[in-house]
Design a protein around this motif. Sequence first.
Motif, PDB file in Angstrom:
ATOM      1  N   ASP A   1       0.892  -1.244   0.120  1.00  9.15           N
ATOM      2  CA  ASP A   1      -0.026   0.070  -0.085  1.00  9.15           C
ATOM      3  C   ASP A   1       0.934   1.259   0.071  1.00  9.15           C
ATOM      4  O   ASP A   1       1.720   1.704   0.975  1.00  9.15           O
ATOM      5  N   PRO A   2       1.053   1.856  -1.118  1.00  7.49           N
ATOM      6  CA  PRO A   2       1.751   2.955  -1.263  1.00  7.49           C
ATOM      7  C   PRO A   2       1.503   4.041  -0.057  1.00  7.49           C
ATOM      8  O   PRO A   2       0.397   4.488   0.127  1.00  7.49           O
ATOM      9  N   LEU A   3       2.608   4.698   0.538  1.00  9.92           N
ATOM     10  CA  LEU A   3       2.420   5.955   1.298  1.00  9.92           C
ATOM     11  C   LEU A   3       3.103   7.069   0.669  1.00  9.92           C
ATOM     12  O   LEU A   3       3.663   7.044  -0.271  1.00  9.92           O
ATOM     13  N   PRO A   4       2.829   8.447   1.039  1.00  7.39           N
ATOM     14  CA  PRO A   4       3.297   9.477   0.302  1.00  7.39           C
ATOM     15  C   PRO A   4       4.750   9.608   0.699  1.00  7.39           C
ATOM     16  O   PRO A   4       5.305   9.049   1.772  1.00  7.39           O
ATOM     17  N   VAL A   5       5.434  10.263  -0.149  1.00  7.59           N
ATOM     18  CA  VAL A   5       6.808  10.092  -0.320  1.00  7.59           C
ATOM     19  C   VAL A   5       7.384  11.625  -0.163  1.00  7.59           C
ATOM     20  O   VAL A   5       6.975  12.582  -0.509  1.00  7.59           O
ATOM     21  N   VAL A   6       8.891  11.657   0.660  1.00  7.26           N
ATOM     22  CA  VAL A   6       9.522  12.787   0.535  1.00  7.26           C
ATOM     23  C   VAL A   6      10.996  12.453   0.393  1.00  7.26           C
ATOM     24  O   VAL A   6      11.357  11.438   0.779  1.00  7.26           O
ATOM     25  N   THR A   7      11.569  13.121  -0.629  1.00  3.66           N
ATOM     26  CA  THR A   7      13.019  12.936  -1.038  1.00  3.66           C
ATOM     27  C   THR A   7      13.993  14.057  -0.816  1.00  3.66           C
ATOM     28  O   THR A   7      15.026  13.896  -0.831  1.00  3.66           O
ATOM     29  N   THR A   8      13.349  15.283  -0.453  1.00  3.19           N
ATOM     30  CA  THR A   8      14.085  16.176   0.137  1.00  3.19           C
ATOM     31  C   THR A   8      13.787  16.802   1.418  1.00  3.19           C
ATOM     32  O   THR A   8      12.964  16.349   1.985  1.00  3.19           O
ATOM     33  N   VAL A   9      14.918  17.398   1.956  1.00  6.21           N
ATOM     34  CA  VAL A   9      14.760  18.006   3.436  1.00  6.21           C
ATOM     35  C   VAL A   9      13.648  18.932   3.698  1.00  6.21           C
ATOM     36  O   VAL A   9      12.925  18.837   4.733  1.00  6.21           O
TER      37      VAL A   9
ATOM     38  N   ALA B   1      25.432  29.147  10.939  1.00  8.12           N
ATOM     39  CA  ALA B   1      25.162  28.327   9.763  1.00  8.12           C
ATOM     40  C   ALA B   1      23.916  27.258  10.140  1.00  8.12           C
ATOM     41  O   ALA B   1      23.541  26.827  11.369  1.00  8.12           O
ATOM     42  N   GLU B   2      22.955  26.801   9.206  1.00  8.90           N
ATOM     43  CA  GLU B   2      22.107  25.834   9.584  1.00  8.90           C
ATOM     44  C   GLU B   2      22.274  24.800   8.399  1.00  8.90           C
ATOM     45  O   GLU B   2      22.240  25.105   7.202  1.00  8.90           O
ATOM     46  N   ILE B   3      22.777  23.864   8.723  1.00 10.57           N
ATOM     47  CA  ILE B   3      22.969  22.737   7.692  1.00 10.57           C
ATOM     48  C   ILE B   3      21.727  21.552   7.784  1.00 10.57           C
ATOM     49  O   ILE B   3      21.406  21.101   8.910  1.00 10.57           O
ATOM     50  N   LEU B   4      21.108  21.308   6.783  1.00 11.47           N
ATOM     51  CA  LEU B   4      20.182  20.053   6.643  1.00 11.47           C
ATOM     52  C   LEU B   4      20.890  18.941   5.902  1.00 11.47           C
ATOM     53  O   LEU B   4      20.973  19.280   4.761  1.00 11.47           O
ATOM     54  N   LEU B   5      20.958  17.849   6.547  1.00  8.22           N
ATOM     55  CA  LEU B   5      21.562  16.750   5.726  1.00  8.22           C
ATOM     56  C   LEU B   5      20.419  15.866   5.341  1.00  8.22           C
ATOM     57  O   LEU B   5      19.394  15.551   5.973  1.00  8.22           O
ATOM     58  N   ASN B   6      20.444  15.630   3.891  1.00  6.72           N
ATOM     59  CA  ASN B   6      19.449  14.504   3.501  1.00  6.72           C
ATOM     60  C   ASN B   6      20.079  13.135   3.813  1.00  6.72           C
ATOM     61  O   ASN B   6      21.274  12.550   3.224  1.00  6.72           O
ATOM     62  N   THR B   7      19.639  12.575   4.794  1.00  7.51           N
ATOM     63  CA  THR B   7      20.143  11.073   5.347  1.00  7.51           C
ATOM     64  C   THR B   7      19.510  10.109   5.126  1.00  7.51           C
ATOM     65  O   THR B   7      19.952   8.941   5.181  1.00  7.51           O
ATOM     66  N   GLY B   8      18.444  10.058   4.170  1.00  4.51           N
ATOM     67  CA  GLY B   8      17.710   9.057   3.702  1.00  4.51           C
ATOM     68  C   GLY B   8      16.848   8.381   4.680  1.00  4.51           C
ATOM     69  O   GLY B   8      16.559   8.758   5.763  1.00  4.51           O
ATOM     70  N   ALA B   9      16.544   6.933   4.454  1.00  3.77           N
ATOM     71  CA  ALA B   9      15.600   6.200   5.153  1.00  3.77           C
ATOM     72  C   ALA B   9      16.082   5.990   6.791  1.00  3.77           C
ATOM     73  O   ALA B   9      15.073   5.751   7.577  1.00  3.77           O
TER      74      ALA B   9
ATOM     75  N   ARG C   1      20.978  19.423  11.288  1.00  4.38           N
ATOM     76  CA  ARG C   1      20.018  18.433  11.395  1.00  4.38           C
ATOM     77  C   ARG C   1      20.024  17.559  10.255  1.00  4.38           C
ATOM     78  O   ARG C   1      20.031  17.833   9.260  1.00  4.38           O
ATOM     79  N   ALA C   2      20.081  16.221  10.608  1.00  3.63           N
ATOM     80  CA  ALA C   2      20.185  14.920   9.746  1.00  3.63           C
ATOM     81  C   ALA C   2      18.526  14.484   9.565  1.00  3.63           C
ATOM     82  O   ALA C   2      18.046  14.368  10.518  1.00  3.63           O
ATOM     83  N   ILE C   3      18.224  14.832   8.150  1.00  5.29           N
ATOM     84  CA  ILE C   3      16.628  14.500   8.060  1.00  5.29           C
ATOM     85  C   ILE C   3      16.514  13.252   7.412  1.00  5.29           C
ATOM     86  O   ILE C   3      16.908  13.020   6.374  1.00  5.29           O
ATOM     87  N   TYR C   4      15.335  12.368   7.921  1.00  2.00           N
ATOM     88  CA  TYR C   4      15.103  11.409   7.169  1.00  2.00           C
ATOM     89  C   TYR C   4      14.224  11.715   5.850  1.00  2.00           C
ATOM     90  O   TYR C   4      13.197  12.520   5.836  1.00  2.00           O
TER      91      TYR C   4
END
Lengths: 765, 291
Positions: free
Chosen positions: A132-140, A323-331, A361-364
């Motif tokens: 059952d597909p769920l909504p997707v986020v790929t960017t921070v 500085a504010e760093i947002l890391l795209n950390t994946g799943a 901040r490392a972001i899922y």
Amino acid sequence: MRRVTTRATPPSPIGESVPRRDGIAKVTGAARFTSDLSVPGMAWAKILRSPYPHARISSIDTAAALALPGVIAAVSAADLADVELYYGHALADHPLIAHGVVRYGGEPVVGIVAEDPATAEEALALVSVEYDPLPVVTTVEAALAPGAPILHEREAEQRPQRGFEEAIERDHPNVCSSSTQRWGDIDAAFAGADLVVEGDFRYPISYAYAMEPYTAIAHWSDGGLTVWSSCQHPFMVRDDLARCFHLPLSAVRVIVPYVGGGYGSKSYTKIEPLTAALALRADRPVKLALSIEESILTTRGDGAVVHIASAFDGDGRLRGRRAEILLNTGAYAENSPLVGRKAANRICGPYRIPAVDVTCRAIYTNTSPASSFRGFGAPQGIFAGESQMDEAAERLGIDPLEIRRRNVVRPGEALWSKARGMDADLDADLLLAADALAWDTPARPGRGRAICISASDAGSEPVTTSLLRVHADGSVTVTVGSTEIGQGSSTVLAQIAAAEMDLPLDRVHLLQSDTTAASYDRSTGASRTTTLVGLAIQAAARDARSQLLEWARDALAGGGTVEPAKGGVLVAGVHHDWGAIVRAWFAGAGGEVVGRGYLRRAGSMTAMPPFWEIGCVGAEVSVDEETGQIRVERLVTVGDVGCAINPQLVESQDVGAAIMGLGIALSEELVYTPEGSLLNGNLVEYRVPRASDIPPFTAILAERGDGVGVYGAKGGGEGALNPVAAAVANAVRRATGIRLHEAPFTPERVWRALRERDPGREGDG
Amino acid sequence: MIPPFALARPASVSEAIATFADAGQDAAWYAGGTELLQVMKMGLARFGTLIDLKGLPELRGIAVDASGALVIGGAVTHREIERSSIVGRELPGLVGLEAHVANVRVRNQGTIGGNLCFAEPHSDPATFLLACDAHVELWGAGGARELPIDGFFLEPFVTARTPDEILLAIVIPKAAAGEGRAYEKAKFRERPAVSVAVRLRVAGDAIVEAVVAVGSMTDIPVRVPEAGTALAGAPADPSALGAPLAAGAEAMAELDAVGDLDGSADFKRHLAGVLLRSATRAALSEAIARA
């Protein structure tokens, strides 16, 4: 290679470019990698992966796959009730196989074990999974937007091996971790500034391509588990395996054969728990060998969005940095909490800044999980910070080299309170790079030059041990837990042992990376091996020598005096080598002495980090303004390594790191669609530099004996990557007047920036 | 991994065609495998039998026929073309093109026939041969036939060839007096981002005829007649081509470009204009030398 040496002369074979010990085996194909190994009775695994980036698994039916002749087992999370599914050395948020939900495209859902790989592959097509597909986020940005889908509903256990002291802070469900670095009065620093530069920078999701994909073999026997794996940190993997399978550490043996490159991608645990779980259910030894395409889905480097502001006095001195760093950390967290911690530290650069306020901040997101990548949080921030140093120089009318010289900390000066004082001469490093670029003479028309510099709090935690055994013939076996991943540690560590024991190099052999047979080392990363394992070997050698002196007194001098001498002792003017002492003490032909070396956070290792790793890079570029292609005309690295134990290996590390940095500066980026599809998860479309892409190169080694390691050594191998993107961007600015804010600097991005520079410009006919 | 398949190695074209007829829909021609084996590895295609064409004498060799046309066998590798003195003499632009196809391992293994039949929209030779007015010789169960290459490519990965047909050879007409043929590309990865081929003929002080083809930009490589028209009639002087090239670039910009990892449609249209300039100048220089 150019060497600039002011240190004392070390004993032979330190400082000598002896041939690498694994060289002939590797170039002749004799070296056996994990994929070359087999165990009697071994079966083969293949993994069914999720086609959806985010979905609930509503059913899994493996009956048809199991019915295929040759299939031994089909395993999903439902079959592993007796296993702790969730692992992770920082946050135990990562199920070894999808557990009810998939969070990225390519996540393992079912493992098939069969008699041969082709049958296992064929069986994958017979497994039926409903999603059952769920909504997707790929960017921070999407992951932090109001109403964003939440990736992890379950609170993950924080684990003690995360690599930093404080607890992991999470202020939003999609925040994997949050790190800060703050000191000084930041508001006053900005309020009183003569110049504030502010901007946004983007650093790509990248892949730490290693020639050898992830491979593991798991074998359950005698109540324990043995795993052969292409991993960098066997002891960390052992710890995760013991936890997942409820075993004591002594029942898990992780052995690392030859490894075909790591670059961080093989740090920490990857496919080992899954392979062990499949072997457990199949009741057979199992090999899981991923393809490169699967490896790309297994881990990759953190992408970053960086908002940064730097405040300067009129003379170019830094007053403050926000500085504010947002890391795209994946799943999954993997090692990103530590990458985030380091990114927050390293964005400050090697500069004296009175006030700092940094959050990372490392972001899922629903992308493959990010983890360590050579440079480790540094290049993301250094691209932004070093771009601003040039921007400030330009606006203040100061030479870009000069503004750096005014701001770098001096030897012994701490970057922040309680940190180890700077163990490098950064000003001298800058001047070496400038000299190699002929900085004082103008660049040719159409070309631009830049010099950038970084300092990384490197070395990780100083937890390592070594045993050094002197045999009855006087030869030596050294055991260490650190892994030869191509960086040359098997050569360098043998050089250190030979020097410490006054022996020719061919009398020294090493046993590495076997959690049962070799001694403990926390990890092979953070450029730590030469420094930390080198010190442990030195301690083990000293322990062995001190025992040997005692034994000589006892067995050769009748309790009288012995004089230390090269490779042994003098008793009444007669030389006895180490072997003679061993034989005499045991009163026979055999025996050995065991020297122990321990390194912990004490003595010279009290202040953190264990050492600073410097990146100092110069670049000269030209730009094809019609196609937007950047051509790097010269790249310069200054390897500030204290003492190059093996200069040729250090040079290889610096060249390799800089070229890897150039890949990200110019072409490397894993491209995800907003819907979560990875568009270039293969080496044809993900462009890694080739030999033909290597520009004219000047590698300089600065050896001032100022490192904490043996003979004044300190780590290298990552530093040269960190400033490359910034150096290329700043050089492009000087060549063309455009300022690049997003890496990689693809031809189209350069072209668009050129169009903005010249509105209305069209072809020249 | 590649699913198991049988490998047939026929000794002649007629034996190959008989083998194909026996295997039916489950067979594919195998002429180098640099694309075919990849798609099989990726699970995008599956064949029970691969029929190896590389050793067939009818598909080997590079020659000039009685009409002076250059004939290149379908199983000739990129590397062989790159190193051929005949091609170097007859069609130097093709040597330069082949020297920069993908990488040396692909060039050493991949064949020109395989490349054209796979019909990857980023093919280098397809674009150039389109401008050169080449045609292909096919041989299948129904006998032999010839097709102009303009019309051979129907859509990405689809050609006018029927599955049972083998591409025997590519035939490129001899250059007329005063004719020049050139190919230019922008390449950021393995395949071109955009490529442009120009064939033009000079008589007296003017360009009297020009054909322009563009690749990697639209679904299939296409000719751009308006760009050719813009160049025809222009002076045969590289420094006096400003207006015709600008008009040609405008024609390129009208194309239905497809963005990909190498760049957006906008960027590709821009590159096509840049490459039209360099390809036209190179073709003109060759044409003047042959005049």
